[in-house]
Design an enzyme around this catalytic site. Structure first.
Site, short mmCIF file in Angstrom:
data_model
loop_
_atom_site.label_atom_id
_atom_site.label_comp_id
_atom_site.label_asym_id
_atom_site.label_seq_id
_atom_site.Cartn_x
_atom_site.Cartn_y
_atom_site.Cartn_z
N TYR A 164 0.82 -1.20 0.00
CA TYR A 164 0.00 0.00 0.00
C TYR A 164 0.86 1.25 0.00
O TYR A 164 2.07 1.19 0.24
CB TYR A 164 -0.99 -0.01 1.18
CG TYR A 164 -0.40 0.32 2.53
CD1 TYR A 164 0.44 -0.56 3.20
CD2 TYR A 164 -0.68 1.53 3.16
CE1 TYR A 164 0.95 -0.26 4.45
CE2 TYR A 164 -0.17 1.85 4.42
CZ TYR A 164 0.66 0.95 5.05
OH TYR A 164 1.17 1.26 6.27
N LEU B 101 10.67 1.41 7.59
CA LEU B 101 10.14 1.85 6.32
C LEU B 101 10.93 3.09 5.87
O LEU B 101 11.21 3.97 6.69
CB LEU B 101 8.65 2.21 6.44
CG LEU B 101 8.05 2.56 5.07
CD1 LEU B 101 7.83 1.30 4.24
CD2 LEU B 101 6.76 3.32 5.22
N GLU C 257 11.48 2.71 14.77
CA GLU C 257 10.61 3.78 14.25
C GLU C 257 9.33 3.79 15.06
O GLU C 257 9.16 3.02 16.00
CB GLU C 257 10.33 3.56 12.75
CG GLU C 257 9.69 2.24 12.42
CD GLU C 257 9.53 1.98 10.92
OE1 GLU C 257 9.44 2.93 10.13
OE2 GLU C 257 9.47 0.79 10.56
N LYS D 277 6.38 -1.99 2.17
CA LYS D 277 5.16 -1.41 2.76
C LYS D 277 3.99 -2.36 2.55
O LYS D 277 3.15 -2.16 1.66
CB LYS D 277 4.91 -0.02 2.15
CG LYS D 277 4.00 0.85 3.01
CD LYS D 277 4.09 2.30 2.61
CE LYS D 277 3.07 3.19 3.28
NZ LYS D 277 3.13 3.24 4.74
N1 PDD Z 1 2.55 5.11 7.46
N2 PDD Z 1 7.19 3.98 9.13
C1 PDD Z 1 6.07 3.22 9.09
C2 PDD Z 1 6.08 1.90 9.80
C3 PDD Z 1 4.93 3.69 8.41
O1 PDD Z 1 3.82 2.93 8.38
C4 PDD Z 1 4.97 4.96 7.79
C5 PDD Z 1 3.80 5.51 7.02
C6 PDD Z 1 6.16 5.72 7.87
C7 PDD Z 1 6.30 7.07 7.22
O2 PDD Z 1 6.37 6.97 5.82
P1 PDD Z 1 5.94 8.19 4.87
O3 PDD Z 1 6.68 9.39 5.35
O4 PDD Z 1 6.38 7.76 3.53
O5 PDD Z 1 4.46 8.32 5.04
C8 PDD Z 1 7.25 5.18 8.54
C9 PDD Z 1 1.37 5.53 6.74
C10 PDD Z 1 1.14 7.00 6.76
C11 PDD Z 1 0.18 4.72 7.21
O6 PDD Z 1 0.36 3.51 7.38
O7 PDD Z 1 -0.92 5.25 7.36
#
Ligand code: PDD
Length: 284
Positions: free
Chosen positions: A32, A204, A179, A147
């Protein structure tokens, strides 16, 4: 009623259907992306699509739509649902096939689902007061760089935070913060250095993280990409998380103790503003 996209069709959400044999449903065999929408436009769309390609490749998941196709669908949904601020969620699974651990044949059509969520991410009260986080053991699988829709553990970690009166959980492996449950974790040390875990399969590779680190180096702030411990985080002068939905989000308490003076820090607030200005200017 909200319109969603399912494998070629735009439908009211109540009419959207996927198979009970969908491998996303049975095996979490899906990937996703979540793209921020500001002023009805997509933030860092190309970077999200590049990461999507990488996730698909790592899982050997065939997929034939192009970036241009996906951009068109994102924009169509933003338009149909009249979204000014919020997000577009995109999920691709390996499709539907009789349940088997072995992947189905490569010509099995993917299931492609997109929907919008409207939300005020900029004037978010938690971002204004600062988040309270707890630390929990990182019990996820070892390919957190992909992801996937396998989000049960992050969801459990967030529930644990909620039950302890906090906003989020920072995940810890061997004493080092990996994280946040759905965001990247950063601290600012007493000499003003921003420290965030280096890229590996432990985290991620956040799009917001990359943009914010770029903004930080343009401001001549010192950045160190390396693992940091829970103790370092407790002693930091500031802490923040980054994600497409949280933007740059201050963290002011960890496991009940204040970080720095317990208020959103100057570096964090500055980076949040710069990130927002840059995102508004570059959104498509
Ligand atoms: N989550 N780390 C994890 C485990 C994440 O699920 C996410 C993003 C990030 C940040 O990634 P980015 O800056 O590319 O959004 C880091 C999304 C927002 C979610 O699952 O809703």
């Amino acid at each position: 009623m909200r319109q969603v996209y399912v494998s070629g069709s735009y439908l009211p959400e109540s009419e959207a259907r996927i198979s009970v044999f969908d491998r996303g449903f049975l095996f979490a065999d899906g990937v996703y992306e979540v793209t921020l929408v500001l002023d009805g436009k997509l933030v860092d769309f190309a970077s999200h699509m590049a990461r999507l390609r990488r996730s698909l490749r790592e899982l050997d998941m065939p997929f034939s739509l192009t970036e241009a196709d996906l951009l068109k669908i994102h924009r169509e949904l933003i338009g149909r649902n009249n979204v000014s601020e919020g997000l577009v969620y995109l999920q691709i699974t390996r499709g539907a096939a009789d349940r088997d651990f072995i992947f189905p044949t490569r010509d099995t059509p993917n299931t492609v689902v997109l929907f919008t969520q409207e939300k005020a991410f900029v004037e978010n009260p938690v971002a204004i007061r600062g988040q309270h986080v707890i630390t929990v053991e990182d019990l996820r699988w070892r390919r957190c760089d992909i992801k996937t829709v396998q989000l049960l553990y992050p969801s459990m970690a967030k529930m644990q935070a909620k039950s302890r009166g906090a906003d989020d959980a920072w995940l810890v492996r061997d004493g080092y913060v990996t994280e946040g449950s759905s965001n990247n974790a950063h601290i600012v040390t007493s000499d003003g250095t921003i420290v965030t875990r280096d890229l590996s399969s432990d985290i991620l590779h956040g799009i917001t993280r990359a943009v914010v680190l770029q903004c930080a180096s343009e401001l001549h702030l010192r950045v160190e990409e390396r693992p940091f411990t829970v103790v370092e985080a407790r002693l930091a002068t500031e802490a923040f998380s980054t994600s497409s939905s949280g933007l740059v989000n201050p963290v002011v308490r960890m496991d009940g103790a204040p970080i720095g003076n317990g208020l959103p820090g100057v570096v964090t607030r500055r980076l949040r503003q710069i990130y927002l200005d840059r995102s508004r200017a570059s959104a498509i």
